[in-house]
Each structure stands twice: as structure tokens, then as C-alpha cells.
Design a protein around this motif. Structure first.
Motif, short mmCIF file in Angstrom:
data_model
loop_
_atom_site.label_atom_id
_atom_site.label_comp_id
_atom_site.label_asym_id
_atom_site.label_seq_id
_atom_site.Cartn_x
_atom_site.Cartn_y
_atom_site.Cartn_z
N ARG A 86 0.83 -1.21 0.00
CA ARG A 86 0.00 0.00 0.00
C ARG A 86 0.86 1.26 0.00
O ARG A 86 0.59 2.23 -0.70
CB ARG A 86 -0.94 -0.02 1.21
CG ARG A 86 -2.13 -0.96 1.06
CD ARG A 86 -3.17 -0.67 2.13
NE ARG A 86 -2.64 -0.97 3.47
CZ ARG A 86 -2.75 -2.16 4.06
NH1 ARG A 86 -3.35 -3.17 3.43
NH2 ARG A 86 -2.25 -2.35 5.27
N THR A 89 2.34 1.63 -3.39
CA THR A 89 1.31 2.12 -4.33
C THR A 89 1.09 3.61 -4.15
O THR A 89 0.98 4.37 -5.13
CB THR A 89 0.00 1.36 -4.10
OG1 THR A 89 0.22 -0.03 -4.27
CG2 THR A 89 -1.07 1.84 -5.09
N THR A 90 1.04 4.04 -2.86
CA THR A 90 0.88 5.48 -2.59
C THR A 90 2.05 6.27 -3.14
O THR A 90 1.88 7.34 -3.75
CB THR A 90 0.75 5.71 -1.07
OG1 THR A 90 -0.36 4.98 -0.57
CG2 THR A 90 0.56 7.19 -0.78
#
Length: 269
Positions: A86, A89-90
């Protein structure tokens, strides 16, 4: 892995019990009696079998907590990796946004540069045109060819310098001998006259019919030479020319002793 070992051990125990029955160690009644007995009386083969089953069961029970711990550790690792994914991805999303912002900025700067170049090009075109308008200069000799005298005349006349050396901007007219200012500005003019004594030589620059400067010479014999010059502020359409005085004469030949020249020093608003 430990769970698989436990299963194999249980299967081995089951096979061992079946083998005891096949070998005739127990019949059905005896098996029933052994199962219903609660006083703990067992024959040696049964005791060994049950002890083996207990040991294997204990081994399996001891292995199960390890499997659970491994599963918990694996779950924690997967959760951690999900968190890392995550975050990654950010980060990727932020980098994409930064790239888009940079592309937009670069595009804006390129458009600005292109506009500046376009404006500069237009300015250069205008400057070239303006410079062409400022390119004003001429120089001419009195006689186009041959040799001879001009004058004297009973009245002053405008000298026509017919042999044009330079006429940038075409502001000088070799037919009339008149220079017409195409642009407001400061202009420099020079002229020279030559003759032979005892005739007096005398010529003057005129601006719009008004006398400005004169060049003359006199002696009883021999060559006569004189020249003069002036800077004039001219408006568009002002005229400048050279006149030969009444009763005066000049002499010229292929050496071009008599000349009239002028050029724009700088324009004025």
C-alpha cells in the motif's frame, strides 16, 4: 510439515492394530472385553499399542502449537507486506502526480519559450524593416562621363550630380540633383567644388530653398578647390541640394573632383 508427520504416525498406529488382529492376537469377544474393561487390565500387545498411540498423539499435540505459531507469523508477514505494498502504491501514485505536474510545467515553459521566440522573430522582422528604413546614404559625382566646365551662369542653378556612386534608400534624385528626406532624423551632408583660376568657384547647400553653408575659392590662376559640410535636422519630405552661384563655374573630369554626399546619422521621433 509437522502436521504431515502426525498424520503418518496415526496411520502407522492403525496399521499396527490391524496387524495384531490379523496375526490372531485378539478375537471379536476379546476386543469387546478389552474395550468395555475399565479396570486397566490389558494384555502386553494392547499396552504397547496404546502407549505408542499416546506417544504419537502427544507428539502431534506438541507439533500443533508450532504450526499455529508459524501460521501466525506468516499472517503477520503477509499483513506487513500488504502494508508495504500500500505504501509503495501510494508512493507510485505520488510520483505519477509529480511527473504529470512536471510535464505540465515543462509544457507551459515550452509554450512560453515558443511565444517568446515568435515575438522575438516578429521583433527582428520589425527591426530589420526599421533598419532598412534607416539605411539612407548617397554619394554622386558631377559629370557622368568626360570632362568639361559648368558655368558661369547669370543666375544660380541647382547642380545635378549625375554619376551616382551610392544611393541606398533612393532618397537622392540624379535627374534633379535633389535629396528628399524619407525619415525624420539627423543627416550629414558634404560637397566639394573644383575649378581653374581666374574664375571664382562658389557653391552652397540649400535646405527647402534656404541657404545653409557655402564653399568657394578664388585665385588668378591654377587650380581652385573648396569643400564644406553640415548636419541638418530634416522632417519627412524636406529637400537638400547644392547650387552654383551666379557668375561662378566649376571644372570636372573622370577624377570626379566635384561631389555631393549625404547619409542618415540617426532617426528622430
Amino acid at each position: 510439515m509437522k502436521a504431515l508427520v502426525c498424520i503418518l504416525l496415526l496411520l502407522e498406529t492403525f496399521v499396527f492394530v490391524v496387524q495384531q488382529q490379523v496375526d490372531g492376537g485378539l478375537n471379536e469377544n476379546e476386543i469387546s472385553q478389552q474395550i468395555s474393561s475399565e479396570d486397566g487390565r490389558q494384555n502386553p500387545p494392547q499396552t504397547d499399542t496404546l502407549r505408542a498411540e499416546a506417544d504419537r498423539q502427544q507428539y502431534c499435540d506438541l507439533g500443533i502449537p508450532d504450526i499455529h505459531a508459524a501460521l501466525r507469523e506468516l499472517t503477520a508477514t503477509v499483513t506487513e507486506q500488504k502494508g508495504n505494498i500500500r505504501e509503495l502504491t501510494t508512493t507510485v501514485t505520488e510520483q505519477k502526480e509529480n511527473i504529470r505536474a512536471l510535464e505540465t510545467q515543462l509544457r507551459d515553459e515550452m509554450n512560453k519559450k515558443n511565444e517568446e521566440i515568435s515575438n522575438l522573430t516578429l521583433s527582428q522582422v520589425e527591426l530589420r524593416k526599421e533598419n532598412r528604413d534607416r539605411e539612407i546614404a548617397f554619394s554622386a559625382g558631377l559629370m557622368e562621363s568626360g570632362a568639361g566646365n559648368i558655368g558661369p551662369f547669370t543666375t544660380h542653378i541647382t547642380l545635378t550630380y549625375r554619376k551616382v556612386f551610392t544611393n541606398i534608400g533612393n532618397a537622392y534624385n540624379p535627374i534633379t540633383g535633389v535629396f528628399t528626406a524619407p525619415l525624420k532624423g539627423a543627416y550629414m551632408f558634404r560637397f566639394s567644388v573644383t575649378g581653374v583660376g581666374p574664375t571664382t568657384i562658389s557653391a552652397s547647400i540649400y535646405k527647402n530653398g534656404e541657404h545653409v553653408v557655402i564653399a568657394n575659392d578664388y585665385q588668378t590662376q591654377g587650380g581652385l578647390n573648396s569643400s564644406n559640410g553640415v548636419v541638418l535636422i530634416l522632417e519627412v519630405g524636406d529637400v537638400v541640394y547644392v547650387t552654383l552661384g551666379a557668375g561662378r563655374g566649376v571644372t570636372d573630369n573622370h577624377n570626379n573632383h566635384n561631389t555631393f554626399s549625404g547619409y542618415l546619422l540617426f532617426p528622430l521621433r
